[in-house]
Design a protein around this motif. Structure first.
Motif, PDB file in Angstrom:
ATOM      1  N   ILE A  22     -20.727   3.653  -4.557  1.00  0.00           N
ATOM      2  CA  ILE A  22     -21.733   2.804  -5.209  1.00  0.00           C
ATOM      3  C   ILE A  22     -21.545   1.335  -4.838  1.00  0.00           C
ATOM      4  O   ILE A  22     -22.513   0.614  -4.543  1.00  0.00           O
ATOM      5  CB  ILE A  22     -21.682   2.991  -6.739  1.00  0.00           C
ATOM      6  CG1 ILE A  22     -21.939   4.454  -7.113  1.00  0.00           C
ATOM      7  CG2 ILE A  22     -22.692   2.075  -7.419  1.00  0.00           C
ATOM      8  CD1 ILE A  22     -23.206   5.053  -6.553  1.00  0.00           C
ATOM      9  N   SER A  23     -20.301   0.867  -4.837  1.00  0.00           N
ATOM     10  CA  SER A  23     -20.062  -0.545  -4.545  1.00  0.00           C
ATOM     11  C   SER A  23     -20.374  -0.881  -3.092  1.00  0.00           C
ATOM     12  O   SER A  23     -20.862  -1.974  -2.790  1.00  0.00           O
ATOM     13  CB  SER A  23     -18.613  -0.922  -4.871  1.00  0.00           C
ATOM     14  OG  SER A  23     -17.706  -0.220  -4.036  1.00  0.00           O
ATOM     15  N   ARG A  24     -20.101   0.039  -2.181  1.00  0.00           N
ATOM     16  CA  ARG A  24     -20.315  -0.248  -0.756  1.00  0.00           C
ATOM     17  C   ARG A  24     -21.755   0.044  -0.318  1.00  0.00           C
ATOM     18  O   ARG A  24     -22.348  -0.726   0.434  1.00  0.00           O
ATOM     19  CB  ARG A  24     -19.331   0.589   0.074  1.00  0.00           C
ATOM     20  CG  ARG A  24     -19.530   0.497   1.572  1.00  0.00           C
ATOM     21  CD  ARG A  24     -19.128  -0.843   2.161  1.00  0.00           C
ATOM     22  NE  ARG A  24     -19.403  -0.889   3.591  1.00  0.00           N
ATOM     23  CZ  ARG A  24     -18.554  -0.482   4.536  1.00  0.00           C
ATOM     24  NH1 ARG A  24     -17.356  -0.023   4.183  1.00  0.00           N
ATOM     25  NH2 ARG A  24     -18.878  -0.544   5.806  1.00  0.00           N
ATOM     26  N   PHE A  25     -22.335   1.139  -0.816  1.00  0.00           N
ATOM     27  CA  PHE A  25     -23.633   1.574  -0.289  1.00  0.00           C
ATOM     28  C   PHE A  25     -24.742   1.631  -1.330  1.00  0.00           C
ATOM     29  O   PHE A  25     -25.898   1.874  -0.985  1.00  0.00           O
ATOM     30  CB  PHE A  25     -23.492   2.945   0.384  1.00  0.00           C
ATOM     31  CG  PHE A  25     -22.512   2.949   1.539  1.00  0.00           C
ATOM     32  CD1 PHE A  25     -22.732   2.173   2.665  1.00  0.00           C
ATOM     33  CD2 PHE A  25     -21.369   3.730   1.487  1.00  0.00           C
ATOM     34  CE1 PHE A  25     -21.841   2.179   3.721  1.00  0.00           C
ATOM     35  CE2 PHE A  25     -20.467   3.748   2.542  1.00  0.00           C
ATOM     36  CZ  PHE A  25     -20.699   2.969   3.668  1.00  0.00           C
ATOM     37  N   GLY A  26     -24.420   1.448  -2.604  1.00  0.00           N
ATOM     38  CA  GLY A  26     -25.449   1.287  -3.612  1.00  0.00           C
ATOM     39  C   GLY A  26     -26.049   2.542  -4.217  1.00  0.00           C
ATOM     40  O   GLY A  26     -26.867   2.455  -5.133  1.00  0.00           O
ATOM     41  N   LYS A  27     -25.652   3.695  -3.732  1.00  0.00           N
ATOM     42  CA  LYS A  27     -26.184   4.939  -4.287  1.00  0.00           C
ATOM     43  C   LYS A  27     -25.300   6.090  -3.836  1.00  0.00           C
ATOM     44  O   LYS A  27     -24.343   5.902  -3.067  1.00  0.00           O
ATOM     45  CB  LYS A  27     -27.624   5.187  -3.823  1.00  0.00           C
ATOM     46  CG  LYS A  27     -27.761   5.365  -2.311  1.00  0.00           C
ATOM     47  CD  LYS A  27     -29.166   5.807  -1.921  1.00  0.00           C
ATOM     48  CE  LYS A  27     -29.250   6.072  -0.417  1.00  0.00           C
ATOM     49  NZ  LYS A  27     -30.476   6.796  -0.035  1.00  0.00           N
ATOM     50  N   LEU A  28     -25.626   7.303  -4.317  1.00  0.00           N
ATOM     51  CA  LEU A  28     -24.904   8.494  -3.894  1.00  0.00           C
ATOM     52  C   LEU A  28     -25.897   9.645  -3.791  1.00  0.00           C
ATOM     53  O   LEU A  28     -26.552  10.003  -4.762  1.00  0.00           O
ATOM     54  CB  LEU A  28     -23.807   8.846  -4.908  1.00  0.00           C
ATOM     55  CG  LEU A  28     -22.974  10.099  -4.597  1.00  0.00           C
ATOM     56  CD1 LEU A  28     -22.235   9.954  -3.274  1.00  0.00           C
ATOM     57  CD2 LEU A  28     -21.979  10.368  -5.728  1.00  0.00           C
TER      58      LEU A  28
END
Length: 252
Positions: free
Chosen positions: A73-79
């Motif tokens: 989440i912190s690096r790419f904003g979603k999962l």
């Protein structure tokens, strides 16, 4: 927008094969890689610096599993998905000789780590209508002498996949048996564990290698990748071997 996928046990074998396919064109996903050893993960990060975040640590600890979700989440904003590939085979021993502490350690890695990660991931997977692929084993359904710990943990994984599908209608879930692959696990079975297995079963694994009966990990890996990207309702919640007719479209 590129999909964001977590892959555990990603430093070698099936996990590395899955990671490479996800990272490479035409998919070019953003991937969080998790494993106990850093070298394989760093190689991916060096090759795909904008697409890879990685985390090293023992998956038997809750923090590693929780941190993997936070990192996505912190690096790419979603999962968008998770492929739970990490697992250990030891201990191989008869129940009468079981080391209970070793059984518990195996379950911490092979099963309880999945629940810890899922608890943190489900809110994000609900948002994306995400997909979860659990890497299982034929040992979940077929007994091998001395494999009680590993096989029962994989049977529990199959049940967990079905439970997730039932409880979370917006999240796709499947338990995938990748068959017998040419990986380090097979080296251990041939060279390390022969004395704990039945002679006939040990001989079977020796013959699989000598007679070319082991699949390259890229073959079941391709099915796992297609499922985590495009898994559909016809196979949701099921436990299937990668060669199952129901998965023919995912093997293309």
């Amino acid at each position: 927008m590129a999909p964001v996928i977590i892959v555990t046990g990603a430093s070698r074998g099936l996990g590395a094969a899955i990671a490479r396919q996800l990272l490479s064109p035409p998919i070019a996903a953003n991937v969080v890689l998790v494993a106990r050893t850093e070298s394989g993960l760093k190689s991916f990060a060096d090759e795909f610096p904008n697409q890879v975040a990685y985390l090293t640590g023992d998956l038997s600890t809750d923090k590693v599993n929780e941190d993997a979700i936070k990192l996505a989440i912190s690096r790419f904003g979603k999962l968008d998905g998770i492929i739970f590939n990490a697992a250990i085979l030891d201990p191989i021993a008869k129940i009468s000789k079981a080391d209970i502490a070793e059984w518990k350690k195996l379950y911490d890695v092979n099963f309880f780590s999945l629940i810890v990660a899922l608890k943190g991931a489900i809110p994000y997977l609900q948002e994306t209508k995400g997909k979860v692929v659990f890497i299982s084993s034929g040992a979940a359904h077929h007994y091998f002498y001395g494999w009680g710990a590993y096989g029962s943990s994989k049977a529990a994984t199959d049940h967990l996949a079905a439970t997730l599908a039932a409880e979370e209608p917006d999240i796709f879930s499947i338990s995938l048996d990748p068959g017998v692959m040419d990986t380090d696990m097979q080296i251990d079975l041939r060279d390390k564990h022969g004395s704990e297995m039945s002679p006939s079963e040990h001989e079977r694994f020796l013959k699989l290698k000598s007679e070319g009966g082991l699949s390259p990990p890229e073959v079941p890996g391709n099915v796992a990748v297609n499922l985590v990207l495009n898994g559909g309702p016809a196979v949701n919640g099921k436990a299937l071997r990668f060669t199952a007719p129901e998965l023919a479209d995912y093997a293309k």
